[in-house]
Design a protein around this motif. Structure first.
Motif, mmCIF file in Angstrom:
data_model
loop_
_atom_site.group_PDB
_atom_site.id
_atom_site.type_symbol
_atom_site.label_atom_id
_atom_site.label_comp_id
_atom_site.label_asym_id
_atom_site.label_seq_id
_atom_site.Cartn_x
_atom_site.Cartn_y
_atom_site.Cartn_z
ATOM 1 N N GLN A 1 11.708 -4.138 -3.722
ATOM 2 C CA GLN A 1 11.285 -2.690 -3.192
ATOM 3 C C GLN A 1 12.937 -2.631 -1.934
ATOM 4 N N THR A 2 13.026 -3.857 -0.982
ATOM 5 C CA THR A 2 13.308 -3.386 0.187
ATOM 6 C C THR A 2 13.608 -5.124 0.385
ATOM 7 N N GLU A 3 15.443 -4.652 0.744
ATOM 8 C CA GLU A 3 15.611 -6.301 1.553
ATOM 9 C C GLU A 3 15.392 -6.362 3.416
ATOM 10 N N ARG A 4 14.360 -5.214 3.780
ATOM 11 C CA ARG A 4 14.426 -5.205 5.282
ATOM 12 C C ARG A 4 13.014 -5.800 5.641
ATOM 13 N N PHE A 5 12.530 -6.068 4.892
ATOM 14 C CA PHE A 5 10.913 -6.551 5.430
ATOM 15 C C PHE A 5 10.844 -7.663 4.445
ATOM 16 N N GLU A 6 9.907 -9.666 4.391
ATOM 17 C CA GLU A 6 9.725 -10.416 3.917
ATOM 18 C C GLU A 6 8.021 -10.794 4.364
ATOM 19 N N PRO A 7 7.159 -10.851 2.801
ATOM 20 C CA PRO A 7 5.715 -10.723 3.283
ATOM 21 C C PRO A 7 5.958 -12.348 4.576
ATOM 22 N N LEU B 1 3.109 5.223 -2.496
ATOM 23 C CA LEU B 1 2.822 4.391 -3.662
ATOM 24 C C LEU B 1 3.856 6.162 -4.882
ATOM 25 N N TYR B 2 4.075 7.172 -3.925
ATOM 26 C CA TYR B 2 3.700 8.384 -4.695
ATOM 27 C C TYR B 2 5.339 8.606 -4.215
ATOM 28 N N PHE B 3 6.396 7.734 -3.828
ATOM 29 C CA PHE B 3 7.865 7.606 -3.903
ATOM 30 C C PHE B 3 8.036 7.482 -5.254
ATOM 31 N N ALA B 4 9.699 7.733 -5.872
ATOM 32 C CA ALA B 4 10.547 6.921 -5.974
ATOM 33 C C ALA B 4 11.261 6.478 -6.075
ATOM 34 N N PRO B 5 11.745 5.325 -6.703
ATOM 35 C CA PRO B 5 12.015 4.084 -6.141
ATOM 36 C C PRO B 5 13.700 4.444 -4.731
ATOM 37 N N GLU B 6 14.057 5.077 -5.114
ATOM 38 C CA GLU B 6 15.269 5.337 -4.117
ATOM 39 C C GLU B 6 14.884 5.954 -2.963
ATOM 40 N N PHE C 1 11.514 2.689 3.662
ATOM 41 C CA PHE C 1 11.201 1.375 3.904
ATOM 42 C C PHE C 1 13.166 1.126 5.163
ATOM 43 N N ASP C 2 13.882 2.019 5.179
ATOM 44 C CA ASP C 2 14.628 1.956 6.315
ATOM 45 C C ASP C 2 14.877 2.366 7.481
#
Length: 292
Positions: free
Chosen positions: A254-260, A219-224, A230-231
């Protein structure tokens, strides 16, 4: 820009550079409150004086203390209780089927704070002795705060802390009252180990975690920065493992590495096409066997 605004910016930049966490302008009001104890100890009155001290050469230790004071270590046992119910009744049984041959589970709590989350996991296993008899359960908790990790390793909590999230029966079953507070029993502490580490660092055991919890951290991180985190998390999760985030967090957009995941809210799986080679070197953990 007012002097105080400039001083708050210096301290916010220090936090970002050390941890990746952002103190946006709307949240900088908490700087003076969080640092009030340090002000008293240093014999100073305000953030401007602290900023001047931080500008002096060789103040690395002071900077570390400032960062520690600013970190949000808010946590409690079985936080978001329904999520732990999902873990106990759905996710862990699924992993038990997948790991039936090895009878081993490896779990990482990234941003474990003072240890209540990992102890909640350990209690979850201990409360199901029939299911986990003779399984090896290895749970590692990491946090960027050295002070938080020190308390997590001790497994000792104040009366206020011990009453947040657990029942009287759990308290009496898994903790003992000591002069220093309520200390977790060896039975559950034996499943746990702790390391001081930033979630942005290489994961402690790349590609080998059956379950990773990283809740209320991103929550506390900038998008980049969040994408980088996430990587790192993706490189830690086993191909058929799971990631659990906090109630207010998501991977969507937020990322393409994960999916629900099909297991419900806050749980995510690796995208198959996003598989990549694990990063870094494996570390052989100290293991604990759960004996009913």
């Amino acid at each position: 820009m007012a002097i105080e605004d400039a001083s708050n910016r210096i301290i916010a930049d220090l936090l970002a550079s050390r941890t990746g966490q952002q103190l946006t302008e709307s949240r900088r009001w908490r700087i003076s409150t969080a640092l009030s104890g340090l002000f008293r100890e240093l014999g100073i009155q305000n953030v401007d004086q602290l900023a001047c001290m931080l500008e002096r050469p060789g103040e690395y230790r002071l900077a570390t203390r400032v960062v520690e004071a600013l970190l949000n270590n808010e946590t409690y046992f079985f936080r978001d209780h329904a999520y732990f119910g999902t873990l106990a009744n759905t996710v862990l049984p699924d992993l038990a089927r997948k790991r039936a041959d090895s009878k081993k589970l490896t779990i990482w709590s990234a941003g474990c704070s003072t240890g209540q989350e990992v102890l909640s996991l350990a209690m979850t296993f201990a409360e199901q002795p029939g299911r986990w008899h003779d399984w090896t359960i290895d749970i590692i908790g990491t946090d960027i705060s050295g002070k938080a990790i020190e308390q997590a390793r001790s497994g000792t909590y104040s009366q206020f802390e011990i009453q947040r999230g657990i029942s009287v029966a759990q308290m009496l079953n898994f903790f003992s009252e000591t002069k220093g507070g309520w200390q977790a029993s060896d039975r559950i502490r034996g499943m746990l180990r702790f390391e001081q580490q930033n979630v942005l660092d290489f994961p402690p055991m790349p590609g080998r975690f059956d379950l990773v919890l990283c809740r209320n951290v991103l929550l506390y991180f900038a998008p980049e920065t969040r994408r980088s985190a996430f990587d790192r998390l993706a490189s830690a999760v086993a191909p058929d493992g799971f990631l659990m985030l906090g109630a207010g967090e998501t991977v969507v957009g937020q990322t393409e590495r994960f999916e629900p995941s099909s297991h419900g809210s806050a749980l995510y799986s690796l995208r198959q096409q996003a598989g990549s080679a694990p990063l870094g070197l494996s570390i052989r953990p100290r293991q604990a066997v759960v004996n009913g």
